[in-house]
Scaffold this motif. Sequence first.
Motif, PDB file in Angstrom:
ATOM      1  N   UNK A   1       0.317  -1.285  -0.340  1.00  0.00           N
ATOM      2  CA  UNK A   1       0.380  -0.004  -0.257  1.00  0.00           C
ATOM      3  C   UNK A   1       1.041   1.141   0.059  1.00  0.00           C
ATOM      4  N   UNK A   2       0.986   2.227  -1.054  1.00  0.00           N
ATOM      5  CA  UNK A   2       1.299   3.164  -0.867  1.00  0.00           C
ATOM      6  C   UNK A   2       0.326   4.209  -0.298  1.00  0.00           C
ATOM      7  N   UNK A   3       0.459   4.741   0.873  1.00  0.00           N
ATOM      8  CA  UNK A   3       0.329   5.672   1.631  1.00  0.00           C
ATOM      9  C   UNK A   3       0.736   7.160   1.039  1.00  0.00           C
TER      10      UNK A   3
ATOM     11  N   UNK B   1       4.240  10.195  10.094  1.00  0.00           N
ATOM     12  CA  UNK B   1       5.081   9.110  11.628  1.00  0.00           C
ATOM     13  C   UNK B   1       4.084   8.003  11.591  1.00  0.00           C
ATOM     14  N   UNK B   2       2.607   8.851  12.066  1.00  0.00           N
ATOM     15  CA  UNK B   2       1.812   7.576  12.094  1.00  0.00           C
ATOM     16  C   UNK B   2       1.321   6.993  11.746  1.00  0.00           C
ATOM     17  N   UNK B   3       1.655   7.103  10.566  1.00  0.00           N
ATOM     18  CA  UNK B   3       1.330   5.253   9.643  1.00  0.00           C
ATOM     19  C   UNK B   3       2.774   4.577   9.686  1.00  0.00           C
ATOM     20  N   UNK B   4       3.658   5.209   9.782  1.00  0.00           N
ATOM     21  CA  UNK B   4       5.162   4.635   9.896  1.00  0.00           C
ATOM     22  C   UNK B   4       4.618   3.600  11.230  1.00  0.00           C
ATOM     23  N   UNK B   5       4.346   4.347  12.415  1.00  0.00           N
ATOM     24  CA  UNK B   5       4.220   3.766  13.454  1.00  0.00           C
ATOM     25  C   UNK B   5       2.765   2.640  13.264  1.00  0.00           C
ATOM     26  N   UNK B   6       2.684   2.029  12.125  1.00  0.00           N
ATOM     27  CA  UNK B   6       1.166   1.165  12.072  1.00  0.00           C
ATOM     28  C   UNK B   6       1.867  -0.100  11.369  1.00  0.00           C
TER      29      UNK B   6
END
Length: 368
Positions: free
Chosen positions: A194-196, A205-210
């Motif tokens: 998935x390319x966000x 940072x939020x998505x990297x944390x997921x």
Amino acid sequence: MSTTGKQVFTTLEKNGTLTVEVATSTFPEPKGDQVLVRMEAAPINPSDLALLFSAADLENAEYSPGKIVAKMPEPFLSGSKGRHGQRMPVGNEGAGTVVATGDSPAAKALLGQRVACVPGNAFSEYAIADAKMCLPLGENSCEQGASAFVNPMTALGFVETAKMEGHTAMVHLAAASNLGQMLQRICLEDKLDLVNIVRKQEQVDLLKGLGAKYVVNSSDADYMAQLRSAIEQTGAYLGFDPIGGGNNSDNVFKAMEQVAVAKMTEFSRYGSDQEKKMYIYGRLDLGATILTPSYGFGFTLSGWLLFPFLQKAGMETVLRMRKRVLDNLTTTFASHYKERVTLEQMLEKDAAMDYRAMRTGEKYLVTP
């Protein structure tokens, strides 16, 4: 025996006056497969705002207890001609307790249970719902189950669409949203790339944390280079865009084409033969959708809506999706809310202006 309760209605007159108000309604005794749900929690989703306010001028509206009167500008007034003069209930989904049922076995089995449902009038103290469309919540609370349908089923629908169309990777815009976070968790579970695409470093940072591997910041100077790199690594030629207006999908098409052209051994004036597809599924930006002649003709821009997808997918797929949501309601499909408001509080100016802005991570929950 009928039941009386408060409910939110929206009415748009042909002169451009929009009235949104809390009013008393009478709910009939449920029949057949119907159940009467005492609503306890309902999220305000972007899809609700399209009917609730559309593009009405809330800044200069008249506010009184439980009521908003605003003006609807063109071309949105003319574009909504079909609803002129109609007093319409609002609220796609929510959760509550079944307090009465029709006489079908499916309906009777739900009596006294907490359920998530999609009645179309969830901003209400009561709602009539179809038993077949109710999801029993078991030990989960109504707040946990309030958003159990629209965002979870939409995110799963994107993944099912990708699989049906033969893709193993996707691009998602405005990806730090509640729905976007769910989609990222699903893709990790299903081993889809998935390319966000986001617009702030804190969203990166939020998505990297997921656990997200590919997160692109559209505010960075090298945005297009980042996007091309992510598409090249993943082979993502399918995307989903909730923004709609502007050149967001256009930029993704450009990046997809540039990656595809770089792999060609011969020049073609018509561009690459790589199929590129973007689905628009929302209108966070009500402006025009901009497309430019910079990626040949091997592209498709289409709309994506949840309920038509579910009809096409078939009951077996829908039941499988619903079970997955219920099994992972507090993990993969968990929702979080910035504020909780009553029916009257949701029509106060500060609240309406705030949730109408549709900022990431700032969803409101209505508690009738």
